[in-house]
Design a protein around this motif. Structure first.
Motif, PDB file in Angstrom:
ATOM      1  N   MET A   1       1.238   3.534  -1.291  1.00  0.00           N
ATOM      2  CA  MET A   1       0.950   2.102  -1.330  1.00  0.00           C
ATOM      3  C   MET A   1       2.176   1.287  -0.922  1.00  0.00           C
ATOM      4  N   MET A   2       3.334   1.653  -1.439  1.00  0.00           N
ATOM      5  CA  MET A   2       4.553   0.915  -1.115  1.00  0.00           C
ATOM      6  C   MET A   2       4.913   1.086   0.358  1.00  0.00           C
ATOM      7  N   LEU A   3       4.770   2.299   0.892  1.00  0.00           N
ATOM      8  CA  LEU A   3       5.036   2.531   2.312  1.00  0.00           C
ATOM      9  C   LEU A   3       4.115   1.688   3.184  1.00  0.00           C
ATOM     10  N   THR A   4       2.846   1.626   2.800  1.00  0.00           N
ATOM     11  CA  THR A   4       1.868   0.851   3.566  1.00  0.00           C
ATOM     12  C   THR A   4       2.234  -0.628   3.591  1.00  0.00           C
ATOM     13  N   ILE A   5       2.601  -1.165   2.437  1.00  0.00           N
ATOM     14  CA  ILE A   5       2.932  -2.589   2.343  1.00  0.00           C
ATOM     15  C   ILE A   5       4.203  -2.905   3.140  1.00  0.00           C
ATOM     16  N   ILE A   6       5.228  -2.077   3.004  1.00  0.00           N
ATOM     17  CA  ILE A   6       6.489  -2.310   3.722  1.00  0.00           C
ATOM     18  C   ILE A   6       6.260  -2.340   5.229  1.00  0.00           C
ATOM     19  N   ASN A   7       5.533  -1.340   5.735  1.00  0.00           N
ATOM     20  CA  ASN A   7       5.308  -1.261   7.182  1.00  0.00           C
ATOM     21  C   ASN A   7       4.322  -2.305   7.674  1.00  0.00           C
ATOM     22  N   ALA A   8       3.326  -2.645   6.852  1.00  0.00           N
ATOM     23  CA  ALA A   8       2.363  -3.679   7.234  1.00  0.00           C
ATOM     24  C   ALA A   8       3.060  -5.021   7.367  1.00  0.00           C
ATOM     25  N   TYR A   9       3.956  -5.321   6.427  1.00  0.00           N
ATOM     26  CA  TYR A   9       4.692  -6.588   6.507  1.00  0.00           C
ATOM     27  C   TYR A   9       5.640  -6.576   7.696  1.00  0.00           C
ATOM     28  N   ASN A  10       6.270  -5.450   7.939  1.00  0.00           N
ATOM     29  CA  ASN A  10       7.183  -5.318   9.075  1.00  0.00           C
ATOM     30  C   ASN A  10       6.456  -5.575  10.402  1.00  0.00           C
ATOM     31  N   LEU A  11       5.199  -5.156  10.498  1.00  0.00           N
ATOM     32  CA  LEU A  11       4.449  -5.277  11.747  1.00  0.00           C
ATOM     33  C   LEU A  11       3.977  -6.707  12.043  1.00  0.00           C
ATOM     34  N   ILE A  12       3.845  -7.551  11.009  1.00  0.00           N
ATOM     35  CA  ILE A  12       3.379  -8.914  11.290  1.00  0.00           C
ATOM     36  C   ILE A  12       4.509  -9.836  11.737  1.00  0.00           C
ATOM     37  N   ASP A  13       5.737  -9.333  11.719  1.00  0.00           N
ATOM     38  CA  ASP A  13       6.874 -10.152  12.146  1.00  0.00           C
ATOM     39  C   ASP A  13       6.956 -10.145  13.668  1.00  0.00           C
ATOM     40  N   GLY A  14       6.002 -10.864  14.304  1.00  0.00           N
ATOM     41  CA  GLY A  14       5.923 -10.846  15.754  1.00  0.00           C
ATOM     42  C   GLY A  14       6.034 -12.203  16.418  1.00  0.00           C
ATOM     43  N   ILE A  15       5.901 -13.276  15.641  1.00  0.00           N
ATOM     44  CA  ILE A  15       6.033 -14.627  16.191  1.00  0.00           C
ATOM     45  C   ILE A  15       6.838 -15.472  15.216  1.00  0.00           C
TER      46      ILE A  15
END
Length: 388
Positions: free
Chosen positions: A151-165
């Protein structure tokens, strides 16, 4: 109790304002160093910016949090502040190196797992039960460690991926932290409420620079990994709250996991959607493209970065409020059904258009050709009219 709440409110104001001011006044120094050392982010085919821009804004999040945790340790009950520091330091180092010299996804994944281990070691985050969610009560230790880490891995990477704009990661992070601040204040988990306020102060100060046209800076992986890590810890703590404190919250005890998903709806939905598209196209899940939701709002709907970020952030907040209202009376099965329907509807809205990168370039070129033809027709019509 009154004295304790007054002390918390005083501390809340000090930590929020202090974090805001530290971040606000030190980011220009970071920009100056980054520009002097030419550590700029160079735009490429997938970038949403056109010129070289300073990165490493997340450095300010790190030292602000570390400084705050020194004073916050008097508010924790299980020495949580000490367990935050190793994880934050690991992700800071890895994020910094990734911003300077691109690392492989597996290197970052290994660092994230190591950072997560320190959190899972603390008994404060131990989830003993899901309190009847989908009929699940007691949770064995091995399941907790496995599911908690995933769960923590998913949240960390999901948040990292939305940093696009510009602004999106900061706006969504601010919304999530406001929601968790409210939850932890109501449940009297003051340490976590103060952590939320501290990071929110930094994000709001950073947002002004991220939206700026003259002093722009990106948070980079240094920032997104740190913020994603903190949000994942807060989510784990939320699910680990004692059943008795849920009497103070406006939703049923068994619905807590659905509320956690709704709070994280933007990063989770975007990641699930993008990963599905990439795997369907026989590509790696971490392979870069412009299929993210925020890219669609900009490339197809013509929104600015600020407009897209504020719309997505507002949607996140409204979505959570809607689910909290449902969760106050509805059972977990009904909420799961609503959540699945929401994912299907959102997925269909974006799927009915072909948003692959190749088609995106082709449609943009076609639009330019059509616009050129229109301009030529107008010019010829104007010239003909002048001759007559």
């Amino acid at each position: 109790m009154v004295v304790l709440e007054f002390s918390f409110l005083t501390s809340a104001i000090l930590f929020f304002i202090g974090a805001f001011l530290i971040t606000y006044f030190t980011i220009p120094k970071i920009i100056g160093v980054v520009e002097y050392k030419s550590l700029m982010d160079n735009p490429n085919a997938r970038s949403s910016h056109q010129k070289r821009t300073p990165t490493l804004g997340g450095i300010s999040f790190f030292y602000t949090l570390i400084f705050a945790l020194f004073f916050l340790k008097s508010w924790d009950n299980y020495d949580e502040a000490i367990y935050f520091i190793p994880g934050l330091t690991i992700l800071f180092i890895v994020g910094l190196k990734d911003d300077l010299v691109v690392l492989s996804p597996y290197t970052k994944l290994a660092a994230q797992i190591l950072a997560i281990v320190f959190i899972l070691m603390n008994d404060s985050f131990r989830i003993h039960s899901l309190n009847g969610f989908l009929g699940i009560y007691e949770i064995p230790s091995y399941i907790y460690y496995t599911v908690g880490a995933f769960m923590m891995l998913t949240i960390i990477n999901a948040y990292n991926l939305i940093d696009g704009i510009d602004g999106l990661a900061a706006v969504v992070g601010t919304v999530i932290l406001i929601l968790y601040t409210t939850i932890f204040y109501v449940t009297k988990e003051y340490f976590y409420a103060l952590v939320c306020l501290t990071l929110n102060g930094s994000l709001m100060a950073f947002l002004g620079y991220n939206f700026s046209s003259t002093k722009k800076i990106f948070m980079g992986d240094t920032g997104s990994l740190i913020v994603g890590f903190i949000i994942s810890v807060l989510t784990l703590k939320f699910l680990a709250l004692k059943p008795s404190v849920y009497n103070e919250l406006p939703f049923l005890l068994e619905n807590a996991p659905i509320i956690a998903i709704s709070i994280l709806i933007v990063p989770l939905f975007d990641t699930a959607r993008v990963f599905t598209i990439r795997l369907a196209n026989k590509r790696g899940p971490f392979s870069p493209d412009r299929n993210h939701t925020h890219h669609i709002l900009i490339d197809y709907w013509g929104l600015t970065h600020k407009q897209a970020s504020l719309i997505i952030g507002s949607f996140n907040f409204i979505f959570v409020v809607f689910f909290i209202l449902l969760a106050s009376t509805s059972t977990d099965v009904i909420l799961v059904a609503f959540l699945m329907i929401s994912f299907i509807i959102l997925g269909y809205i974006f799927y009915r258009f072909d948003y692959s990168f190749s088609n995106l370039k082709r449609k943009i070129k076609m639009k330019k050709k059509v616009d050129n033809i229109k301009d030529k027709v107008i010019d010829r019509g104007t010239a003909k009219h002048k001759i007559e």
